[in-house]
Motif scaffolding. Sequence first.
Motif, mmCIF file in Angstrom:
data_model
loop_
_atom_site.group_PDB
_atom_site.id
_atom_site.type_symbol
_atom_site.label_atom_id
_atom_site.label_comp_id
_atom_site.label_asym_id
_atom_site.label_seq_id
_atom_site.Cartn_x
_atom_site.Cartn_y
_atom_site.Cartn_z
ATOM 1 N N ASP A 195 46.293 46.821 36.229
ATOM 2 C CA ASP A 195 47.929 45.292 36.254
ATOM 3 C C ASP A 195 49.449 46.077 36.499
ATOM 4 O O ASP A 195 49.840 45.684 36.371
ATOM 5 C CB ASP A 195 47.814 44.227 35.511
ATOM 6 C CG ASP A 195 48.226 42.639 36.052
ATOM 7 O OD1 ASP A 195 48.261 43.070 38.010
ATOM 8 O OD2 ASP A 195 48.263 42.379 36.147
ATOM 9 N N HIS A 219 42.712 47.210 39.458
ATOM 10 C CA HIS A 219 43.676 46.534 39.278
ATOM 11 C C HIS A 219 45.542 47.038 39.745
ATOM 12 O O HIS A 219 45.833 46.949 38.372
ATOM 13 C CB HIS A 219 44.032 44.957 39.062
ATOM 14 C CG HIS A 219 44.699 44.193 39.348
ATOM 15 N ND1 HIS A 219 43.993 42.550 39.644
ATOM 16 C CD2 HIS A 219 46.242 43.907 39.733
ATOM 17 C CE1 HIS A 219 45.113 42.014 40.130
ATOM 18 N NE2 HIS A 219 46.121 42.150 39.995
ATOM 19 N N GLU A 278 44.849 38.404 44.306
ATOM 20 C CA GLU A 278 44.866 37.493 43.382
ATOM 21 C C GLU A 278 44.601 36.689 43.580
ATOM 22 O O GLU A 278 45.824 36.483 44.248
ATOM 23 C CB GLU A 278 45.055 38.165 42.294
ATOM 24 C CG GLU A 278 46.705 38.779 42.070
ATOM 25 C CD GLU A 278 46.935 39.234 41.317
ATOM 26 O OE1 GLU A 278 47.040 39.045 39.517
ATOM 27 O OE2 GLU A 278 47.279 40.548 41.266
ATOM 28 N N HIS A 313 40.294 39.005 36.710
ATOM 29 C CA HIS A 313 40.804 39.854 36.371
ATOM 30 C C HIS A 313 41.979 39.981 35.311
ATOM 31 O O HIS A 313 42.404 38.439 34.813
ATOM 32 C CB HIS A 313 42.455 40.376 37.402
ATOM 33 C CG HIS A 313 43.385 40.860 37.488
ATOM 34 N ND1 HIS A 313 44.164 41.512 37.215
ATOM 35 C CD2 HIS A 313 44.259 38.816 37.966
ATOM 36 C CE1 HIS A 313 45.753 41.110 36.948
ATOM 37 N NE2 HIS A 313 45.695 39.466 37.034
ATOM 38 N N HIS A 317 42.890 35.141 39.699
ATOM 39 C CA HIS A 317 44.186 35.535 38.427
ATOM 40 C C HIS A 317 43.943 33.822 37.570
ATOM 41 O O HIS A 317 44.248 32.861 38.299
ATOM 42 C CB HIS A 317 44.992 35.316 39.588
ATOM 43 C CG HIS A 317 47.078 35.801 38.237
ATOM 44 N ND1 HIS A 317 47.530 36.343 37.569
ATOM 45 C CD2 HIS A 317 47.502 34.570 38.037
ATOM 46 C CE1 HIS A 317 48.510 36.297 37.105
ATOM 47 N NE2 HIS A 317 48.495 34.610 37.330
ATOM 48 N N HIS A 329 48.941 34.499 45.848
ATOM 49 C CA HIS A 329 48.944 34.334 44.779
ATOM 50 C C HIS A 329 49.218 32.681 43.896
ATOM 51 O O HIS A 329 50.018 32.336 45.014
ATOM 52 C CB HIS A 329 49.848 35.185 43.882
ATOM 53 C CG HIS A 329 50.575 35.290 42.629
ATOM 54 N ND1 HIS A 329 50.011 34.269 41.583
ATOM 55 C CD2 HIS A 329 49.281 36.418 41.756
ATOM 56 C CE1 HIS A 329 49.943 35.104 40.658
ATOM 57 N NE2 HIS A 329 49.987 36.253 40.204
#
Length: 257
Positions: free
Chosen positions: A205, A8, A94, A155, A130, A65
């Motif tokens: 991330d 990620h 995500e 994640h 997410h 998102h």
Amino acid sequence: MAGLIDTHTHLDAPKFDNDREEVIQRARDAGVELMFNVGFNRETIPTTLELAEKYPFIYAIVGWHPTDSADVREGDLERVEALMAHPKVVAIGEIGLDYYWDTAPKDVQQQVFREQIRIAKRTGKPIVIHNRDAHEDVVRILREEKAAEVGGIMHCFSGSWETAKQCLDMNFYISFGGPVTFKNARVPKEVLAQVPLDRLLIETDSPYLAPHPHRGKRNESAFVALVAETAAEIKGKNVNELVSITSANARKCFQLS
Ligand SMILES: [Zn+2]
Ligand SMILES: [Zn+2]
């Protein structure tokens, strides 16, 4: 270290505009074999696809998102669904819920989340979740939408072991990033200790959430090695062994041979 996978990252972020090539090269030099870049709104879905089309070792994850869900217009989710057939797109994400930032009403977030889980099920792709301050609703919606049929990744997991267990039961992998390396990260370390090795993943991330000792600075994919070291320590494994296990998990999750 070799054979690392950053599951990620956001290499297309503006924070890398001045040195993106070097950042990618540093990751390669640090032993990062594959990077999964996440495009999550109108700007970053196209830039993510560009990176994935340019580099053989970068794959794309695309979706909307939760913090951008109020910006979803007619045709946007249809476009995401069509992109699931792109040869470098491996997952939808995500997606999920974010009750920390107040950028989209909860009902809008939940509806966009549900619709994208349905896309994952129609196209047979895993889901990258997410979740910020929304554990209960995320788990409830995953259950109601029968997300277990496709599974995916939680994640940068920040929840309790109770939540992790519910996600493991729905065929999700649990992925840890920089925060697990922080000295005071008692709960993430305890959760990582309990996640079965065959369901464990690591990520950065980046450019967010840099691991110790870079905490508070710009993160980059090369630093996934630091997450691997912490995870190996907690699991009582040799770091190379930990990397080979988590990288095999990533390939399996993203359906790469
Ligand atoms: Zn996220
Ligand atoms: Zn992200």
